[in-house]
Design an enzyme around this catalytic site. Structure first.
Site, PDB file in Angstrom:
ATOM      1  N   HIS A  15       0.853  -1.186   0.000  1.00 38.52           N
ATOM      2  CA  HIS A  15       0.000   0.000   0.000  1.00 38.52           C
ATOM      3  C   HIS A  15       0.887   1.233   0.000  1.00 38.52           C
ATOM      4  O   HIS A  15       2.105   1.141   0.041  1.00 38.52           O
ATOM      5  CB  HIS A  15      -0.960  -0.004   1.205  1.00 38.52           C
ATOM      6  N   CYS A  24       5.693   6.537   4.592  1.00 41.28           N
ATOM      7  CA  CYS A  24       4.548   5.712   4.176  1.00 41.28           C
ATOM      8  C   CYS A  24       3.859   6.248   2.919  1.00 41.28           C
ATOM      9  O   CYS A  24       2.951   5.626   2.392  1.00 41.28           O
ATOM     10  CB  CYS A  24       3.544   5.562   5.311  1.00 41.28           C
ATOM     11  N   HIS A  69      -1.189 -10.334  -1.729  1.00 40.75           N
ATOM     12  CA  HIS A  69      -0.224 -10.099  -2.798  1.00 40.75           C
ATOM     13  C   HIS A  69      -0.724  -9.078  -3.816  1.00 40.75           C
ATOM     14  O   HIS A  69      -0.431  -9.177  -5.006  1.00 40.75           O
ATOM     15  CB  HIS A  69       0.193 -11.409  -3.469  1.00 40.75           C
ATOM     16  N   GLU A 131      -0.286  -4.527  11.461  1.00 43.33           N
ATOM     17  CA  GLU A 131       0.546  -4.095  10.348  1.00 43.33           C
ATOM     18  C   GLU A 131       1.992  -4.540  10.562  1.00 43.33           C
ATOM     19  O   GLU A 131       2.707  -4.840   9.611  1.00 43.33           O
ATOM     20  CB  GLU A 131       0.454  -2.581  10.212  1.00 43.33           C
TER      21      GLU A 131
END
Length: 166
Positions: A15, A24, A69, A131
């Site tokens: 992501h 991020c 994936h 996470e």
């Protein structure tokens, strides 16, 4: 007596966080863990709320098909979406908000679990997304709000004037 079971599903996904001010904002991935807490009104003749294998089949099946994936992206992230679409083959999932652990837990609890579980007489009441080994986010259904909503639903009848909404 209320009973709750938990089923853990592991998956890998990438992501990026749209408008994030730190690292991020870049494409990256995680080895996620999703914990699904499921409750039901009673156990079956075997003593189960729902068979763990059946729960795994439904939840892992959805995650494998949609998130595992693949890349999770915000619908507003046009740059990220254009970039991922250039890759062939590609697998991505568009969320209505940033793919933070918080929002992933919320999406699974609010959107995915009801579609998968409602016909089975069970309900997911909490989803936790890990996470990393050190950080997770939790989404829960507020049982107080749910019981108040159910009470209002029980009082809705055809005898009320049209146009009256709860």
């Amino acid at each position: 007596m209320g009973m709750t079971i938990m089923r853990r599903i592991k998956f890998n996904a990438g992501h990026r966080l749209f408008r994030h001010e730190g690292k991020c904002q870049f494409f990256h991935g995680h080895n996620y863990v999703a914990d699904f807490y499921v409750t039901g009104p009673d156990t079956d003749a075997v003593g189960r709320i729902i068979d763990f294998a059946h729960l795994k089949s439904l939840l892992k099946g959805w995650i494998d098909e949609n998130w595992d994936h693949g890349f999770l992206l915000n619908i507003e992230d046009e740059n990220g979406l254009n970039a991922i679409r250039m890759v062939e083959p590609t697998k991505y999932f568009v969320l209505p908000y940033n793919p933070t652990a918080e929002n992933m837990a919320r999406y699974l609890l609010d959107e995915v679990c009801p579609n998968l579980l409602n016909d089975l007489g069970v309900q997911a009441v909490k989803v936790v997304i890990w996470e990393t080994e050190e950080s997770c986010a939790e989404a829960t259904i507020d049982q107080k709000d749910k019981s108040e909503h159910s009470l209002l639903d029980a009082f809705q009848t055809d005898s009320f004037p049209t146009g009256l909404h709860w």
